[in-house]
Motif scaffolding. Structure first.
Motif, mmCIF file in Angstrom:
data_model
loop_
_atom_site.group_PDB
_atom_site.id
_atom_site.type_symbol
_atom_site.label_atom_id
_atom_site.label_comp_id
_atom_site.label_asym_id
_atom_site.label_seq_id
_atom_site.Cartn_x
_atom_site.Cartn_y
_atom_site.Cartn_z
ATOM 1 N N HIS A 1 36.387 -13.010 -11.089
ATOM 2 C CA HIS A 1 35.410 -12.405 -11.027
ATOM 3 C C HIS A 1 33.969 -12.676 -10.750
ATOM 4 N N GLY A 2 34.080 -13.433 -11.233
ATOM 5 C CA GLY A 2 32.272 -13.429 -11.944
ATOM 6 C C GLY A 2 31.924 -15.126 -11.697
ATOM 7 N N ILE A 3 32.647 -16.121 -11.337
ATOM 8 C CA ILE A 3 32.124 -17.113 -10.544
ATOM 9 C C ILE A 3 32.656 -17.263 -9.736
ATOM 10 N N ALA B 1 25.480 -18.708 -6.521
ATOM 11 C CA ALA B 1 24.876 -19.220 -7.151
ATOM 12 C C ALA B 1 25.969 -19.297 -8.779
ATOM 13 N N GLY B 2 26.564 -18.561 -8.510
ATOM 14 C CA GLY B 2 27.669 -19.316 -10.002
ATOM 15 C C GLY B 2 27.167 -18.043 -11.015
ATOM 16 N N GLY B 3 27.241 -18.817 -12.056
ATOM 17 C CA GLY B 3 27.111 -18.106 -13.329
ATOM 18 C C GLY B 3 27.540 -18.631 -14.837
ATOM 19 N N PRO C 1 29.960 -13.084 -15.456
ATOM 20 C CA PRO C 1 28.670 -12.418 -14.300
ATOM 21 C C PRO C 1 29.183 -11.347 -13.506
ATOM 22 N N ILE C 2 29.442 -10.122 -12.953
ATOM 23 C CA ILE C 2 29.753 -9.322 -12.093
ATOM 24 C C ILE C 2 28.302 -9.729 -10.699
ATOM 25 N N PRO C 3 29.085 -10.488 -9.695
ATOM 26 C CA PRO C 3 28.332 -10.033 -8.445
ATOM 27 C C PRO C 3 28.152 -8.586 -7.827
ATOM 28 N N GLN D 1 28.045 -3.884 -19.048
ATOM 29 C CA GLN D 1 26.385 -4.219 -19.634
ATOM 30 C C GLN D 1 25.712 -4.747 -18.563
ATOM 31 N N GLY D 2 25.398 -3.892 -17.436
ATOM 32 C CA GLY D 2 24.414 -4.194 -16.042
ATOM 33 C C GLY D 2 24.956 -4.949 -14.944
ATOM 34 N N ALA D 3 24.724 -6.284 -14.949
ATOM 35 C CA ALA D 3 25.225 -7.231 -14.276
ATOM 36 C C ALA D 3 26.655 -7.907 -15.133
ATOM 37 N N VAL D 4 27.062 -7.265 -15.751
ATOM 38 C CA VAL D 4 27.558 -9.109 -17.018
ATOM 39 C C VAL D 4 28.854 -7.511 -17.440
ATOM 40 N N PHE D 5 29.761 -8.766 -17.257
ATOM 41 C CA PHE D 5 31.256 -7.943 -17.819
ATOM 42 C C PHE D 5 31.653 -9.121 -19.544
ATOM 43 N N ILE D 6 32.350 -8.174 -20.159
ATOM 44 C CA ILE D 6 32.710 -8.333 -21.882
ATOM 45 C C ILE D 6 33.700 -7.833 -21.797
ATOM 46 N N ALA D 7 34.555 -8.694 -21.732
ATOM 47 C CA ALA D 7 35.693 -8.355 -22.923
ATOM 48 C C ALA D 7 36.063 -8.347 -24.380
ATOM 49 N N HIS D 8 36.319 -7.253 -25.222
ATOM 50 C CA HIS D 8 35.684 -8.011 -26.850
ATOM 51 C C HIS D 8 37.550 -7.389 -27.400
ATOM 52 N N ILE D 9 37.785 -9.087 -28.032
ATOM 53 C CA ILE D 9 39.183 -8.522 -28.457
ATOM 54 C C ILE D 9 38.959 -8.452 -30.063
ATOM 55 N N SER D 10 39.305 -7.431 -30.692
ATOM 56 C CA SER D 10 39.650 -7.484 -32.144
ATOM 57 C C SER D 10 40.798 -6.970 -32.958
ATOM 58 N N TYR D 11 41.390 -7.493 -34.667
ATOM 59 C CA TYR D 11 42.188 -7.853 -34.909
ATOM 60 C C TYR D 11 42.058 -7.592 -35.900
ATOM 61 N N PRO D 12 42.767 -7.677 -37.096
ATOM 62 C CA PRO D 12 43.033 -8.053 -38.190
ATOM 63 C C PRO D 12 43.925 -9.134 -37.873
ATOM 64 N N CYS D 13 43.600 -10.552 -38.686
ATOM 65 C CA CYS D 13 45.053 -10.990 -39.642
ATOM 66 C C CYS D 13 44.332 -11.737 -40.658
ATOM 67 N N SER D 14 44.702 -12.174 -42.043
ATOM 68 C CA SER D 14 44.794 -12.900 -43.115
ATOM 69 C C SER D 14 45.065 -14.285 -42.877
ATOM 70 N N LEU D 15 44.907 -14.834 -43.233
ATOM 71 C CA LEU D 15 45.165 -16.288 -43.843
ATOM 72 C C LEU D 15 46.241 -16.597 -45.194
ATOM 73 N N THR D 16 46.826 -17.048 -45.328
ATOM 74 C CA THR D 16 48.148 -17.408 -45.921
ATOM 75 C C THR D 16 47.162 -18.787 -46.960
ATOM 76 N N PRO D 17 46.647 -19.110 -48.535
ATOM 77 C CA PRO D 17 46.480 -19.224 -48.630
ATOM 78 C C PRO D 17 46.358 -21.424 -48.277
#
Length: 363
Positions: free
Chosen positions: A269-271, A276-278, A298-300, A335-351
């Motif tokens: 959906h962007g390239i 011109a690509g992006g 980028p979003i054409p 945001q303007g001509a840019v598409f952003i996918a934002h992932i966030s999640y809690p995760c702790s590593l074992t020692p």
């Protein structure tokens, strides 16, 4: 080795909780105190509330509860190998035995308390009443634990089925799009198409190797780079990549096929629609036991998101919540001509995982 691997699942599925843990023990103590209040309030109140009887009854019941919790904590690994009915019967017998011993200790060591507690009752009635109350309450509590365990087991089975369905839906989507990319290469450059087929073979081998729903960050990055290698044969300089990865441990758990579908959407959906690509940007950081991942493209002007894009994003969101709880999020913004996918999640590593050397994934 074999015994250890078979005993752990049986203990994990056992309906009786681990009473050694503070949370379970606190709940049992509070439940016992509620029982004491019911027993005391159930008696006629002629000359005001009897606080001394409340205190003495509470002391007696809590001794029974704490001794029961300590003994069941030791016997739980053995009880976990039994079926539910025999384990419940043995647990009830243990509670009744400890109740009898505490009743005998009260009679032997504290006759004054027993006189206050009996109030004209015979000693046989005292023992019988305590044993019946302990039997009834232990049966009720065990039934509650069993129903709670069955409910959790059903939820886990439904969750596993849902994850498998989501995995089955997203893998064909990824495969078909990749095959379309290779098909377009055949008419342009046969040699590149051959290399792309080899990359696809490696990509499928890596993507199908994971069956439990979770992968590691290193594996996801490798999978994503194999996919981008295929697309790079087709787009060449039209597709630029910007990797900004900071302090992400290679062994950090992440749902399988999370990064690759985001990059696939960015390419499709962007390239692809743009002459011109992006530049596709991947930003990832791990701080305060939380992973933050952003994929932007980028979003054409002539392109708008369609159903296929939403399907992949919904699949990722569902799998994130399934593995890491309701605080795990996938947020998409423009945001303007840019598409952003934002992932966030809690995760702790074992020692063990945290001590491993972190590889530098910046490209």
């Amino acid at each position: 080795m074999h015994k250890k691997s078979t005993s752990k699942p049986s203990q994990a599925n056992f309906f009786l909780p681990e009473l050694c843990q503070a949370e379970a023990l606190l709940g049992l103590v509070l439940l016992a105190e509620l029982l004491v209040l019911v027993l005391v309030l159930a008696e006629p109140i002629n000359q005001g509330f009897d606080w001394s009887r409340l205190a003495l009854t509470s002391l007696f019941v809590q001794w029974v509860v704490l001794l029961t919790a300590a003994l069941l904590c030791v016997l739980r690994p053995w009880l976990a190998h039994l079926k539910a009915v025999p384990a419940s019967l043995i647990t009830c017998l243990i509670v009744m035995l400890l109740t009898f011993l505490c009743s005998w200790a009260t009679q032997y060591f504290n006759a004054e308390y027993l006189g206050i507690y009996l109030r004209g009752e015979s000693l046989g009635v005292f023992y019988l009443r305590n044993l019946l109350i302990s039997l009834i309450m232990s049966a009720i509590v065990l039934r509650f634990f069993y129903l709670q365990s069955e409910s959790k087991r059903q939820q886990q089975a439904q969750l596993q089925a849902r994850l498998e369905a989501l995995q089955a839906r997203i893998q064909p989507h990824f495969l078909f799009n990749t095959l379309n990319s290779i098909a377009s290469l055949v008419a342009i450059d046969v040699d590149k198409a051959e290399l792309a087929i080899l990359d696809l073979s490696d990509l499928l081998r890596a993507s199908l190797a994971n069956h439990n729903g979770l992968s590691t960050w290193q594996q996801e990055v490798n999978l994503a780079q194999q996919y981008l290698s295929i697309e790079n044969h087709r787009f060449g300089e039209r597709m630029q990549l910007d990797w900004q990865i900071e302090n992400v441990p290679p062994q950090l758990p992440i749902p399988h096929l999370t990064l690759q579908p985001l990059l696939e959407n960015a390419v499709l959906h962007g390239i692809q629609p743009s002459v011109a690509g992006g530049t596709i940007s991947v930003q990832a950081s791990y701080q305060h036991n939380s992973l933050q991942l952003k994929v932007s493209n980028p979003i054409p002007e002539q392109v708008s998101p369609h159903k296929g894009m939403r399907l992949a994003l919904d699949n990722i969101q569902a799998r994130l919540v399934s593995h890491f709880g309701p605080t795990a999020k996938l947020i998409t913004t423009r945001q303007g001509a840019v598409f952003i996918a934002h992932i966030s999640y809690p995760c702790s590593l074992t020692p063990t995982e945290a001590d491993q050397d972190h590889e530098n994934l910046n490209r």
